[in-house]
Design a protein around this motif. Structure first.
Motif, mmCIF file in Angstrom:
data_model
loop_
_atom_site.group_PDB
_atom_site.id
_atom_site.type_symbol
_atom_site.label_atom_id
_atom_site.label_comp_id
_atom_site.label_asym_id
_atom_site.label_seq_id
_atom_site.Cartn_x
_atom_site.Cartn_y
_atom_site.Cartn_z
ATOM 1 N N TYR A 262 33.211 31.925 -16.928
ATOM 2 C CA TYR A 262 32.618 31.149 -15.843
ATOM 3 C C TYR A 262 32.498 29.680 -16.250
ATOM 4 O O TYR A 262 32.419 29.356 -17.434
ATOM 5 C CB TYR A 262 31.222 31.687 -15.505
ATOM 6 C CG TYR A 262 31.231 32.956 -14.689
ATOM 7 C CD1 TYR A 262 31.094 32.916 -13.306
ATOM 8 C CD2 TYR A 262 31.388 34.204 -15.302
ATOM 9 C CE1 TYR A 262 31.109 34.083 -12.548
ATOM 10 C CE2 TYR A 262 31.399 35.373 -14.552
ATOM 11 C CZ TYR A 262 31.260 35.305 -13.178
ATOM 12 O OH TYR A 262 31.272 36.465 -12.430
ATOM 13 N N GLY A 263 32.439 28.811 -15.243
ATOM 14 C CA GLY A 263 32.180 27.394 -15.491
ATOM 15 C C GLY A 263 33.445 26.601 -15.742
ATOM 16 O O GLY A 263 34.434 27.108 -16.258
ATOM 17 N N LEU A 264 33.400 25.312 -15.365
ATOM 18 C CA LEU A 264 34.540 24.415 -15.555
ATOM 19 C C LEU A 264 34.508 23.769 -16.935
ATOM 20 O O LEU A 264 33.434 23.539 -17.499
ATOM 21 C CB LEU A 264 34.523 23.308 -14.502
ATOM 22 C CG LEU A 264 35.058 23.640 -13.113
ATOM 23 C CD1 LEU A 264 34.848 22.445 -12.192
ATOM 24 C CD2 LEU A 264 36.540 24.009 -13.171
ATOM 25 N N ASP A 265 35.669 23.466 -17.440
ATOM 26 C CA ASP A 265 35.787 22.658 -18.652
ATOM 27 C C ASP A 265 34.923 21.400 -18.506
ATOM 28 O O ASP A 265 34.892 20.777 -17.436
ATOM 29 C CB ASP A 265 37.257 22.278 -18.833
ATOM 30 C CG ASP A 265 37.484 21.339 -19.999
ATOM 31 O OD1 ASP A 265 37.871 21.805 -21.073
ATOM 32 O OD2 ASP A 265 37.265 20.117 -19.811
ATOM 33 N N PRO A 266 34.218 20.984 -19.579
ATOM 34 C CA PRO A 266 33.262 19.872 -19.455
ATOM 35 C C PRO A 266 33.871 18.473 -19.514
ATOM 36 O O PRO A 266 33.157 17.487 -19.338
ATOM 37 C CB PRO A 266 32.354 20.094 -20.662
ATOM 38 C CG PRO A 266 33.240 20.717 -21.699
ATOM 39 C CD PRO A 266 34.171 21.618 -20.917
ATOM 40 N N GLN A 267 35.169 18.348 -19.744
ATOM 41 C CA GLN A 267 35.722 17.020 -20.025
ATOM 42 C C GLN A 267 35.691 16.078 -18.823
ATOM 43 O O GLN A 267 35.396 14.891 -18.964
ATOM 44 C CB GLN A 267 37.150 17.153 -20.556
ATOM 45 C CG GLN A 267 37.220 17.842 -21.915
ATOM 46 C CD GLN A 267 38.644 18.030 -22.366
ATOM 47 O OE1 GLN A 267 39.227 17.192 -23.054
ATOM 48 N NE2 GLN A 267 39.241 19.145 -21.976
ATOM 49 N N GLU A 268 36.011 16.579 -17.628
ATOM 50 C CA GLU A 268 35.984 15.694 -16.458
ATOM 51 C C GLU A 268 34.578 15.154 -16.226
ATOM 52 O O GLU A 268 34.396 13.949 -15.985
ATOM 53 C CB GLU A 268 36.470 16.419 -15.203
ATOM 54 C CG GLU A 268 36.396 15.534 -13.969
ATOM 55 C CD GLU A 268 36.957 16.172 -12.719
ATOM 56 O OE1 GLU A 268 36.745 15.600 -11.626
ATOM 57 O OE2 GLU A 268 37.616 17.235 -12.816
ATOM 58 N N ALA A 269 33.585 16.039 -16.298
ATOM 59 C CA ALA A 269 32.201 15.593 -16.098
ATOM 60 C C ALA A 269 31.810 14.556 -17.143
ATOM 61 O O ALA A 269 31.142 13.565 -16.836
ATOM 62 C CB ALA A 269 31.254 16.788 -16.146
ATOM 63 N N ALA A 270 32.229 14.772 -18.382
ATOM 64 C CA ALA A 270 31.894 13.828 -19.452
ATOM 65 C C ALA A 270 32.541 12.470 -19.190
ATOM 66 O O ALA A 270 31.903 11.419 -19.348
ATOM 67 C CB ALA A 270 32.345 14.382 -20.801
ATOM 68 N N LEU A 271 33.791 12.466 -18.781
ATOM 69 C CA LEU A 271 34.486 11.208 -18.500
ATOM 70 C C LEU A 271 33.847 10.485 -17.316
ATOM 71 O O LEU A 271 33.694 9.262 -17.324
ATOM 72 C CB LEU A 271 35.965 11.481 -18.217
ATOM 73 C CG LEU A 271 36.814 11.897 -19.432
ATOM 74 C CD1 LEU A 271 38.162 12.442 -18.981
ATOM 75 C CD2 LEU A 271 37.005 10.726 -20.386
ATOM 76 N N ARG A 272 33.453 11.239 -16.295
ATOM 77 C CA ARG A 272 32.787 10.627 -15.140
ATOM 78 C C ARG A 272 31.467 9.975 -15.534
ATOM 79 O O ARG A 272 31.048 8.973 -14.947
ATOM 80 C CB ARG A 272 32.534 11.678 -14.059
ATOM 81 C CG ARG A 272 33.751 12.077 -13.240
ATOM 82 C CD ARG A 272 33.378 13.171 -12.261
ATOM 83 N NE ARG A 272 34.478 13.608 -11.421
ATOM 84 C CZ ARG A 272 34.761 13.105 -10.213
ATOM 85 N NH1 ARG A 272 34.029 12.117 -9.727
ATOM 86 N NH2 ARG A 272 35.771 13.589 -9.505
#
Length: 359
Positions: A262-272
């Motif tokens: 479950y859950g999305l990879d955290p990299q996009e959120a971190a970059l945002r």
């Protein structure tokens, strides 16, 4: 394709400084050893100010022509502009003698993608497609599990890229104009189809259901794609902006065991959020690890937690830098992207005509 042998950083021109350019490409280029962000192309004054604030030494250009006029100052062009501009801008860059990275989808059709690949081959230049989610943490973990044989023979792959956005945001990504190449099938669908092809190879049959659910929406916002791979694996892929309850990102079923994550990879959120690659980049807490097991749901304690391999978007541009200097292969070729577009075009036809399409 010949590599450029030099110790100096490779100078990168970035076309587009919206979501793709500012959140993904610019930070990853800047974080890559051997690359330097030289020029940003945007005509938007606010985005010009943003680029200057984040990268004080960058050169600003109002249009792509300024970039191509001084092609001899650059070693790579990255195209992160709206989808409908990908083919003309990539063609212009290649004709100007510049290697190119294009955000996905590289084109609106597989034929256009193959034409671009042929042009790059003719010019002896790199043409790579930014399929960053090959470096998602969950995808890297699943590849590792499949390669280890822990799941046994692969039977069915379920992949969901779901969001809850009940109100359309507008803009070209949600435009009903076919020229814009908008909609979830070509947006998130480009990711889930590419991942399925990387894992399980060519596809022989495609079935799809595509719906416009939200009032005022102009293009698909809830799509399901079923693939039959040549090796017998079935892939069930869901992309949605209207999922009130999110399902597992991956559910992989094999002859010995299954893997659920479950859950999305955290990299996009971190970059945002403005974070940049560094120690523990792409790592996630143990509470989000997927589970491997058989006979019981992971939500009731079934299976064993499996450490998630850290996500690694920086690996894409590191591979591009190696390819440009002749030290490694193109990480994502335009022909691979064309194969995914074959599937997306078949899915669009399947949903429209209510048929199963044979490739």
């Amino acid at each position: 394709m010949t590599g450029r042998k030099t110790a100096a950083p490779l100078r990168v021109g970035l076309i587009g400084y919206g979501l793709a350019g500012s959140v993904f490409h610019a930070p990853l280029i800047a974080a890559t050893e051997g690359l330097t962000l030289d020029t940003v192309v945007t005509s938007n004054p606010e985005r010009q100010q943003q680029a200057r604030a984040e990268f004080p030494d960058v050169t600003l250009a109002a249009g792509p022509e300024e970039l191509f006029d001084r092609a001899d100052r650059l070693d790579l062009v990255v195209i992160a502009s709206p989808n409908k501009t990908h083919v003309p801008l990539a063609s212009a860059a290649l004709k100007a003698g510049l290697p190119v990275v294009v955000d996905k989808p590289v084109a609106g059709t597989a034929a256009e993608a193959r034409d671009l690949a042929a042009l790059a081959e003719e010019r002896g230049l790199l043409l790579s497609v930014f399929q960053n989610r090959r470096w998602d943490n969950d995808f890297l973990t699943l590849r590792k599990l499949l390669e280890s044989g822990e799941l046994g023979d692969a039977w069915r792959f379920e992949s969901r890229f779901e969001r809850w956005r009940p109100e359309p945001k507008g803009g070209w990504r949600e435009s009903g104009d076919p020229a814009e190449i908008g909609g979830l099938l070509y947006d998130l669908g480009s990711h889930v189809v590419d991942q399925a092809l990387v894992l399980f190879g060519p596809v022989t049959e495609v079935y799809a259901e595509s719906v416009v659910r939200r009032p005022g929406a102009e293009t698909d916002d809830d799509t399901f794609i079923a693939l039959t791979h040549a090796n017998g694996v079935r892939s069930h892929l869901h992309v949605s902006a209207t999922a009130a309850q999110l399902g597992p990102r991956f559910r992989m079923l094999g002859s010995r065991a299954g893997y659920v994550k479950y859950g999305l990879d955290p990299q996009e959120a971190a970059l945002r959020e403005g974070l940049r690659p560094g120690p523990r980049w792409g790592a996630e807490p143990e509470s989000l690890w997927g589970r491997v097991g058989a006979g019981e749901s992971p939500l009731t304690g079934g299976g064993t937690p499996v450490p998630t391999v850290p996500g690694d978007y920086p690996a894409y541009y590191a591979a591009v830098a190696r390819a440009l200097t002749g030290a490694g292969p193109n990480p994502v070729t335009a022909l691979e992207a064309a194969a995914a577009l074959d599937v997306l075009e078949a899915a669009r036809r399947s949903a429209r005509d209510k048929v199963t399409v044979t490739l």
